[in-house]
Design a protein around this motif. Sequence first.
Motif, PDB file in Angstrom:
ATOM      1  N   ALA A  50      37.520   4.231  44.250  1.00 10.79           N
ATOM      2  CA  ALA A  50      38.735   4.096  45.062  1.00 10.79           C
ATOM      3  C   ALA A  50      38.706   2.810  45.877  1.00 10.79           C
ATOM      4  O   ALA A  50      39.729   2.168  46.079  1.00 10.79           O
ATOM      5  CB  ALA A  50      38.890   5.299  45.982  1.00 10.79           C
ATOM      6  N   TYR A 108      34.376   7.992  43.504  1.00 13.02           N
ATOM      7  CA  TYR A 108      34.561   9.417  43.257  1.00 13.02           C
ATOM      8  C   TYR A 108      34.087   9.692  41.847  1.00 13.02           C
ATOM      9  O   TYR A 108      33.870   8.759  41.063  1.00 13.02           O
ATOM     10  CB  TYR A 108      36.043   9.794  43.395  1.00 13.02           C
ATOM     11  N   PRO A 165      49.808  -1.194  46.244  1.00  8.37           N
ATOM     12  CA  PRO A 165      50.596  -0.111  45.653  1.00  8.37           C
ATOM     13  C   PRO A 165      49.965   1.254  45.920  1.00  8.37           C
ATOM     14  O   PRO A 165      48.812   1.335  46.349  1.00  8.37           O
ATOM     15  CB  PRO A 165      50.582  -0.436  44.155  1.00  8.37           C
ATOM     16  N   ASN A 166      50.709   2.309  45.681  1.00  6.61           N
ATOM     17  CA  ASN A 166      50.148   3.650  45.828  1.00  6.61           C
ATOM     18  C   ASN A 166      48.914   3.781  44.955  1.00  6.61           C
ATOM     19  O   ASN A 166      48.903   3.326  43.814  1.00  6.61           O
ATOM     20  CB  ASN A 166      51.183   4.712  45.428  1.00  6.61           C
ATOM     21  N   GLY A 167      47.858   4.355  45.520  1.00  8.02           N
ATOM     22  CA  GLY A 167      46.621   4.532  44.772  1.00  8.02           C
ATOM     23  C   GLY A 167      45.685   3.348  44.847  1.00  8.02           C
ATOM     24  O   GLY A 167      44.605   3.349  44.248  1.00  8.02           O
ATOM     25  N   ALA A 168      46.057   2.319  45.618  1.00  8.98           N
ATOM     26  CA  ALA A 168      45.240   1.094  45.686  1.00  8.98           C
ATOM     27  C   ALA A 168      43.937   1.300  46.461  1.00  8.98           C
ATOM     28  O   ALA A 168      42.992   0.530  46.303  1.00  8.98           O
ATOM     29  CB  ALA A 168      46.045  -0.040  46.319  1.00  8.98           C
ATOM     30  N   GLY A 169      43.921   2.324  47.326  1.00 10.89           N
ATOM     31  CA  GLY A 169      42.703   2.575  48.104  1.00 10.89           C
ATOM     32  C   GLY A 169      42.875   2.383  49.604  1.00 10.89           C
ATOM     33  O   GLY A 169      41.891   2.378  50.354  1.00 10.89           O
ATOM     34  N   LYS A 170      44.119   2.246  50.068  1.00 15.62           N
ATOM     35  CA  LYS A 170      44.369   1.986  51.493  1.00 15.62           C
ATOM     36  C   LYS A 170      43.918   3.164  52.365  1.00 15.62           C
ATOM     37  O   LYS A 170      43.174   2.984  53.325  1.00 15.62           O
ATOM     38  CB  LYS A 170      45.861   1.691  51.731  1.00 15.62           C
ATOM     39  N   SER A 171      44.389   4.363  52.008  1.00 14.82           N
ATOM     40  CA  SER A 171      44.038   5.530  52.833  1.00 14.82           C
ATOM     41  C   SER A 171      42.547   5.800  52.798  1.00 14.82           C
ATOM     42  O   SER A 171      41.950   6.169  53.818  1.00 14.82           O
ATOM     43  CB  SER A 171      44.785   6.779  52.350  1.00 14.82           C
ATOM     44  N   THR A 172      41.929   5.626  51.648  1.00 16.35           N
ATOM     45  CA  THR A 172      40.481   5.836  51.547  1.00 16.35           C
ATOM     46  C   THR A 172      39.748   4.863  52.466  1.00 16.35           C
ATOM     47  O   THR A 172      38.830   5.259  53.192  1.00 16.35           O
ATOM     48  CB  THR A 172      40.018   5.665  50.084  1.00 16.35           C
TER      49      THR A 172
HETATM   50  P1  ADP Z   1      46.513   4.508  48.738  1.00 13.81           P
HETATM   51  O1  ADP Z   1      46.317   4.973  50.132  1.00 13.81           O
HETATM   52  O2  ADP Z   1      46.490   3.012  48.611  1.00 13.81           O
HETATM   53  O3  ADP Z   1      47.730   5.092  48.090  1.00 13.81           O
HETATM   54  P2  ADP Z   1      44.190   6.150  48.169  1.00 13.81           P
HETATM   55  O4  ADP Z   1      43.109   5.603  49.025  1.00 13.81           O
HETATM   56  O5  ADP Z   1      44.896   7.372  48.628  1.00 13.81           O
HETATM   57  O6  ADP Z   1      45.251   4.992  47.873  1.00 13.81           O
HETATM   58  O7  ADP Z   1      43.612   6.441  46.725  1.00 13.81           O
HETATM   59  C1  ADP Z   1      42.832   5.504  46.011  1.00 13.81           C
HETATM   60  C2  ADP Z   1      42.315   6.130  44.731  1.00 13.81           C
HETATM   61  O8  ADP Z   1      41.306   7.072  45.056  1.00 13.81           O
HETATM   62  C3  ADP Z   1      43.372   6.861  43.941  1.00 13.81           C
HETATM   63  O9  ADP Z   1      43.119   6.635  42.579  1.00 13.81           O
HETATM   64  C4  ADP Z   1      43.124   8.301  44.307  1.00 13.81           C
HETATM   65  O10 ADP Z   1      43.532   9.150  43.272  1.00 13.81           O
HETATM   66  C5  ADP Z   1      41.617   8.327  44.501  1.00 13.81           C
HETATM   67  N1  ADP Z   1      41.176   9.365  45.451  1.00 13.81           N
HETATM   68  C6  ADP Z   1      41.500   9.439  46.757  1.00 13.81           C
HETATM   69  N2  ADP Z   1      40.906  10.496  47.343  1.00 13.81           N
HETATM   70  C7  ADP Z   1      40.182  11.120  46.375  1.00 13.81           C
HETATM   71  C8  ADP Z   1      39.337  12.279  46.333  1.00 13.81           C
HETATM   72  N3  ADP Z   1      39.113  13.005  47.415  1.00 13.81           N
HETATM   73  N4  ADP Z   1      38.754  12.588  45.150  1.00 13.81           N
HETATM   74  C9  ADP Z   1      38.958  11.840  44.075  1.00 13.81           C
HETATM   75  N5  ADP Z   1      39.734  10.752  44.038  1.00 13.81           N
HETATM   76  C10 ADP Z   1      40.346  10.388  45.157  1.00 13.81           C
END
Ligand code: ADP
Length: 218
Positions: free
Chosen positions: A16, A11, A35-42
């Motif tokens: 991510a 990003y 942990p939260n923010g690790a990149g799992k959902s992405t």
């Molecule tokens: P998790 O699911 O492990 O909590 P995420 O995949 O949600 O982690 O997020 C991984 C990183 O990518 C975080 O730092 C988050 O802030 C960043 N991020 C996620 N989506 C976006 C986006 N659309 N734009 C910018 N940064 C993003």
Amino acid sequence: MIEVRNLTKRYRGGTAVDDLSFTVEPGRVTGFLGPNGAGKSTTIRLVLGLDRPSGGFARVNGRPYASLDRPLTAVGALMDAGDLHPTRSVREHLRWLARSNGIGERRIGEVLEATGMAGVARKRAGALSLGMKQRLGVAAALLGDPGVLILDEPVNGLDPEGVVWIRHLVRGLAAEGRTVLVSSHLMSEMALTADHLVVIGRGRLLADTSTEEFIAAH
Ligand code: ADP
Ligand code: ADP
């Protein structure tokens, strides 16, 4: 099976997902831990074709998600409960999904039973507790009787009974030979649920090992 190869998502603010490679095998529960923010959902969004990678690729059963013939039958996914229509009932949600995927009414009854939601089938989604919304998401994921299940933080918002229910459900689905990926930020939960762990931090792979070996080494 799910294959993730050199997957990268940048990003403007940073990276991510950073050159991530792992395989999710059928017949066991793979915990996607970090942990939260690790990149799992992405990562999960990239696997489901909801977002485009900056590099690398992901495949489901050997193909990009976007090219699967009947995606809902191939892959069931629980993301977050955010995209529910508050005034539509539980059954209407499932019916809408079923119709657009050629799935019959009988299957709706089966997933309502399997998720313990038969008693609230006529309730408006907006009136459900967070735990029940999660169950509806799981019901939607199971609707196509998919061989691959991807559940992003399924125990979030669930009461202790719901947490145990999810654990038994995913273990049962894996025992039937399905491919099951469950994300969580809770090691304690994954220790009880997952056979195998893919651990990430700051978008990078930290471990890809059996749960037993991971616990023994830490
Ligand atoms: P998790 O699911 O492990 O909590 P995420 O995949 O949600 O982690 O997020 C991984 C990183 O990518 C975080 O730092 C988050 O802030 C960043 N991020 C996620 N989506 C976006 C986006 N659309 N734009 C910018 N940064 C993003
Ligand atoms: P059992 O054989 O004891 O019913 P299973 O291992 O088949 O247990 O499944 C565990 C739980 O998951 C059960 O509640 C079952 O109804 C439910 N289940 C299994 N497969 C599916 C599926 N494809 N769709 C919906 N629910 C399912």
